[in-house]
Design a protein around this motif. Structure first.
Motif, PDB file in Angstrom:
ATOM      1  N   ASN A  91      45.944  45.683  54.474  1.00 29.21           N
ATOM      2  CA  ASN A  91      46.327  44.498  54.997  1.00 29.21           C
ATOM      3  C   ASN A  91      45.259  43.746  55.760  1.00 29.21           C
ATOM      4  O   ASN A  91      44.484  44.440  56.462  1.00 29.21           O
ATOM      5  CB  ASN A  91      47.495  44.527  55.914  1.00 29.21           C
ATOM      6  N   TYR A  92      45.129  42.627  55.460  1.00 29.39           N
ATOM      7  CA  TYR A  92      44.223  41.644  56.116  1.00 29.39           C
ATOM      8  C   TYR A  92      44.839  40.733  57.170  1.00 29.39           C
ATOM      9  O   TYR A  92      45.991  40.554  57.174  1.00 29.39           O
ATOM     10  CB  TYR A  92      43.630  40.499  55.198  1.00 29.39           C
ATOM     11  N   GLU A  93      44.291  40.750  58.517  1.00 29.54           N
ATOM     12  CA  GLU A  93      45.031  39.937  59.451  1.00 29.54           C
ATOM     13  C   GLU A  93      43.730  39.095  59.945  1.00 29.54           C
ATOM     14  O   GLU A  93      42.905  39.574  60.614  1.00 29.54           O
ATOM     15  CB  GLU A  93      45.552  40.937  60.825  1.00 29.54           C
ATOM     16  N   TYR A  94      43.677  37.837  59.684  1.00 29.74           N
ATOM     17  CA  TYR A  94      42.839  36.856  60.262  1.00 29.74           C
ATOM     18  C   TYR A  94      43.297  36.412  61.695  1.00 29.74           C
ATOM     19  O   TYR A  94      44.107  35.995  61.937  1.00 29.74           O
ATOM     20  CB  TYR A  94      42.862  35.767  59.184  1.00 29.74           C
ATOM     21  N   LYS A  95      42.143  36.711  62.579  1.00 34.12           N
ATOM     22  CA  LYS A  95      42.341  36.483  64.064  1.00 34.12           C
ATOM     23  C   LYS A  95      41.637  35.013  64.395  1.00 34.12           C
ATOM     24  O   LYS A  95      41.878  34.395  65.432  1.00 34.12           O
ATOM     25  CB  LYS A  95      41.713  37.634  64.794  1.00 34.12           C
ATOM     26  N   THR A  96      40.964  34.777  63.552  1.00 34.90           N
ATOM     27  CA  THR A  96      40.030  33.424  63.863  1.00 34.90           C
ATOM     28  C   THR A  96      39.831  32.357  62.439  1.00 34.90           C
ATOM     29  O   THR A  96      40.127  32.905  61.458  1.00 34.90           O
ATOM     30  CB  THR A  96      38.387  33.690  64.251  1.00 34.90           C
ATOM     31  N   GLU A  97      39.561  31.350  62.990  1.00 37.16           N
ATOM     32  CA  GLU A  97      39.393  30.286  61.955  1.00 37.16           C
ATOM     33  C   GLU A  97      38.447  30.671  61.070  1.00 37.16           C
ATOM     34  O   GLU A  97      38.344  30.307  59.699  1.00 37.16           O
ATOM     35  CB  GLU A  97      39.427  28.761  62.552  1.00 37.16           C
ATOM     36  N   GLU A  98      37.040  31.184  61.523  1.00 39.85           N
ATOM     37  CA  GLU A  98      36.148  31.769  60.580  1.00 39.85           C
ATOM     38  C   GLU A  98      36.406  32.645  59.598  1.00 39.85           C
ATOM     39  O   GLU A  98      36.140  32.679  58.426  1.00 39.85           O
ATOM     40  CB  GLU A  98      34.991  32.207  61.429  1.00 39.85           C
ATOM     41  N   GLU A  99      37.441  33.716  60.020  1.00 36.72           N
ATOM     42  CA  GLU A  99      37.737  34.764  59.032  1.00 36.72           C
ATOM     43  C   GLU A  99      38.925  34.126  57.874  1.00 36.72           C
ATOM     44  O   GLU A  99      38.689  34.508  56.972  1.00 36.72           O
ATOM     45  CB  GLU A  99      38.751  35.914  59.959  1.00 36.72           C
ATOM     46  N   TYR A 100      39.630  33.270  58.595  1.00 35.19           N
ATOM     47  CA  TYR A 100      40.687  32.492  57.452  1.00 35.19           C
ATOM     48  C   TYR A 100      39.650  31.712  56.594  1.00 35.19           C
ATOM     49  O   TYR A 100      39.940  32.031  55.333  1.00 35.19           O
ATOM     50  CB  TYR A 100      41.286  31.726  58.389  1.00 35.19           C
ATOM     51  N   GLU A 101      38.775  31.045  57.101  1.00 33.41           N
ATOM     52  CA  GLU A 101      37.824  30.331  55.879  1.00 33.41           C
ATOM     53  C   GLU A 101      37.117  31.179  55.090  1.00 33.41           C
ATOM     54  O   GLU A 101      37.050  30.707  54.104  1.00 33.41           O
ATOM     55  CB  GLU A 101      36.903  29.364  56.824  1.00 33.41           C
TER      56      GLU A 101
END
Length: 123
Positions: free
Chosen positions: A3-13
């Motif tokens: 599973n992925y969990e994006y903690k920052t906007e950079e990770e999400y982008e």
């Protein structure tokens, strides 16, 4: 697949770039592992968006209609046609210059799938 969990906007982008790159290949060209990666990353992205990009639901009858217009990609004239009213009548109702009548309210409920309880609380 983890599973992925994006903690920052950079990770999400960065995830959006990966998803887009994979999707650009076309579904027929993707391996089952790549399809699973897209699915997992997209679900994680959806969770991130829900947490960080929350949009408050409309608080007015007209606001809910405008939201559904946006979601359905309808112009006002197309919405008027869908609801079986003239563009002028729709404009008057949307601007608060005319109260909606029962046939209009029924059309909004059935054609735009707006819950009856929301309508009753906001007209």
């Amino acid at each position: 697949m983890e599973n992925y969990e994006y903690k920052t906007e950079e990770e999400y982008e960065a995830a959006m770039v990966v998803i887009e790159r994979l999707m650009d290949k076309g579904e027929a060209q993707l391996s089952s592992e790549e399809l699973e990666t897209i699915r997992t990353m997209a679900l994680s992205a959806q969770a991130y968006e829900k947490k960080h990009y929350y949009v408050e639901p409309p608080r007015t009858f007209q606001g809910m209609i405008e939201l559904r217009m946006y979601e359905l990609k309808l112009k006002q004239k197309d919405l008027a046609e869908k609801l079986g009213v003239s563009n002028a009548k729709l404009s008057l109702i949307m601007n608060g210059k005319q109260r909606p009548d029962v046939p209009f309210i029924k059309a909004v409920h059935t054609e735009l799938d707006i819950p009856a309880d929301f309508i009753l609380q906001h007209i």
